[in-house]
Design a protein around this motif. Sequence first.
Motif, PDB file in Angstrom:
ATOM      1  N   ASN A 463      36.362  33.485  37.651  1.00 24.41           N
ATOM      2  CA  ASN A 463      37.629  33.084  38.289  1.00 24.41           C
ATOM      3  C   ASN A 463      37.862  33.830  39.597  1.00 24.41           C
ATOM      4  O   ASN A 463      38.993  34.182  39.934  1.00 24.41           O
ATOM      5  N   ILE A 464      36.807  34.031  40.358  1.00 22.42           N
ATOM      6  CA  ILE A 464      36.908  34.859  41.560  1.00 22.42           C
ATOM      7  C   ILE A 464      37.871  34.280  42.590  1.00 22.42           C
ATOM      8  O   ILE A 464      38.554  35.009  43.310  1.00 22.42           O
ATOM      9  N   GLU A 465      37.972  32.953  42.660  1.00 24.71           N
ATOM     10  CA  GLU A 465      38.869  32.337  43.660  1.00 24.71           C
ATOM     11  C   GLU A 465      40.349  32.619  43.374  1.00 24.71           C
ATOM     12  O   GLU A 465      41.186  32.478  44.267  1.00 24.71           O
ATOM     13  N   ASP A 466      40.673  33.020  42.138  1.00 20.14           N
ATOM     14  CA  ASP A 466      42.068  33.273  41.772  1.00 20.14           C
ATOM     15  C   ASP A 466      42.510  34.706  42.047  1.00 20.14           C
ATOM     16  O   ASP A 466      43.693  35.031  41.895  1.00 20.14           O
ATOM     17  N   LEU A 467      41.588  35.560  42.461  1.00 19.44           N
ATOM     18  CA  LEU A 467      41.938  36.958  42.716  1.00 19.44           C
ATOM     19  C   LEU A 467      42.759  37.084  44.000  1.00 19.44           C
ATOM     20  O   LEU A 467      42.607  36.277  44.930  1.00 19.44           O
TER      21      LEU A 467
END
Length: 491
Positions: A463-467
């Motif tokens: 879920n890297i894009e949500d960081l």
Amino acid sequence: MQYVSTRAAASAAASSSQQFSDILLGGLAADGGLFLPADYPQVTGAELDAWRQLSYADLAFEILKKFATDIPEADLRALTAKTYTKEVYKNVRAGEKASQITPLRVLEEEGGKKLVLQALSNGPTLAFKDMAMQLLGNLFEYALAKQSAQLNIFGATSGDTGSAAEYAMRGKKGIRVFMLSPHKKMSAFQTAQMFSLQDPNIFNIAIEGVFDDAQDMVKAVSNDLEFKAKQKIGTVNSINWARVVAQVVYYFRGYLAATTSNEQKVSFTVPSGNFGNICAGHIARMMGLPISKLVAATNENDVLDEFFRTGVYRVRKSAETYHTSSPSMDISKASNFERFIYDLVGRDSERTRALFHKVETQGGFDLSGKPGSDGDEFKLVAKYGFKSGKSTHEDRLNTIRDVADDYGIVIDTHTADGIKVAKENLENGVTMIVLETALAAKFNETILDALGEDAERPEGFENIEDLPQKFVVMKPDVEVMKAYIAANTGL
């Protein structure tokens, strides 16, 4: 081992030569040129035989010690051993062994033609840039500790260099990173991988323009020698010699893994925009590695393909640079190309300077030998084994589908460019090795378009894009950039 600038005046070349440690922390030479060895070290057949069974770390040591002769061998061996471990290069896929670091996978073998993929994306940011950048981080820390010094890294990225540099330098003592990238022109994964870093020594700057605008700013700041010295500016872009020479290692590893005898030759196809990766292959070939062809695979930004087909090097303006689905190659001014041209024109620094002055003032040069051209050195290109080809968005989609169907693996968009062009340049009896660029997960938008499903992600990247993201947006203004750097270094 002494190093000279590609633009050094003949009268100054001998007196201005430097050793590896002298140029390690910098980028451009003071005269605006790029550093190269005064002579390429040569590799013997006996050495190749002895290297076949070495670990990647030990192979890196054997090659790098030829270039970094001023670093004690015990220290250099410790640095390569610290860098190239299965714990660092752990993002292995089915059929790969982490201990091999850059394993080969045979894609097809038919009628005397063999196509092989060399995995270079097992590192922490899932891109081939990790292969050099992890070593660079350790070399920088080693050199700075020796000098009790600081370094402010100023670089530009079209996608993967930035995250590879930041992951290699985060937390390193005495190092800050100022990384430029083209605003909204990287994939969502690439953007998140960089901008989600919250480390206090990492500064991400999104430039309103294309990669070439960012790269021009890096060169402009590097050419301000007073500012560069005061702010202790260095670079990790491929204009940095240490990064290029670190990439030479995996050409040797690929060759040694693909052959059983030094009588055999291989070819390499390299997705290329800035000419850094394939320049390392050129250096390996100049050292004596038995390479038949070096094939540059470009996307729609086909500056390099145009040169290797016609002898005309014609850079594009920002408005003429396409934003493509292989964005890390959206480059129209190949900064490393000068190193090859220097060799092509017989290591004539005066001529090299004149040609690249023409690039800067008129947008290119012509070595085709036709009436009105700038020279006829294009006739010598074949001597260096270069070929090229171009791949488009539709080519990428088709290649991704074909590779998934035929070989059961999902490749990224840049590697797709490489495989498409490699298939056009296969030779009987010569293994063609395609250098992988990144894992497919970094370009999921196009993978979803091609295959109708998401690319698999390694553990920890789900879920890297949500960081949360930390970055600033700037116009391509050199003076504003200098003020920003000065304000955040305290120097």
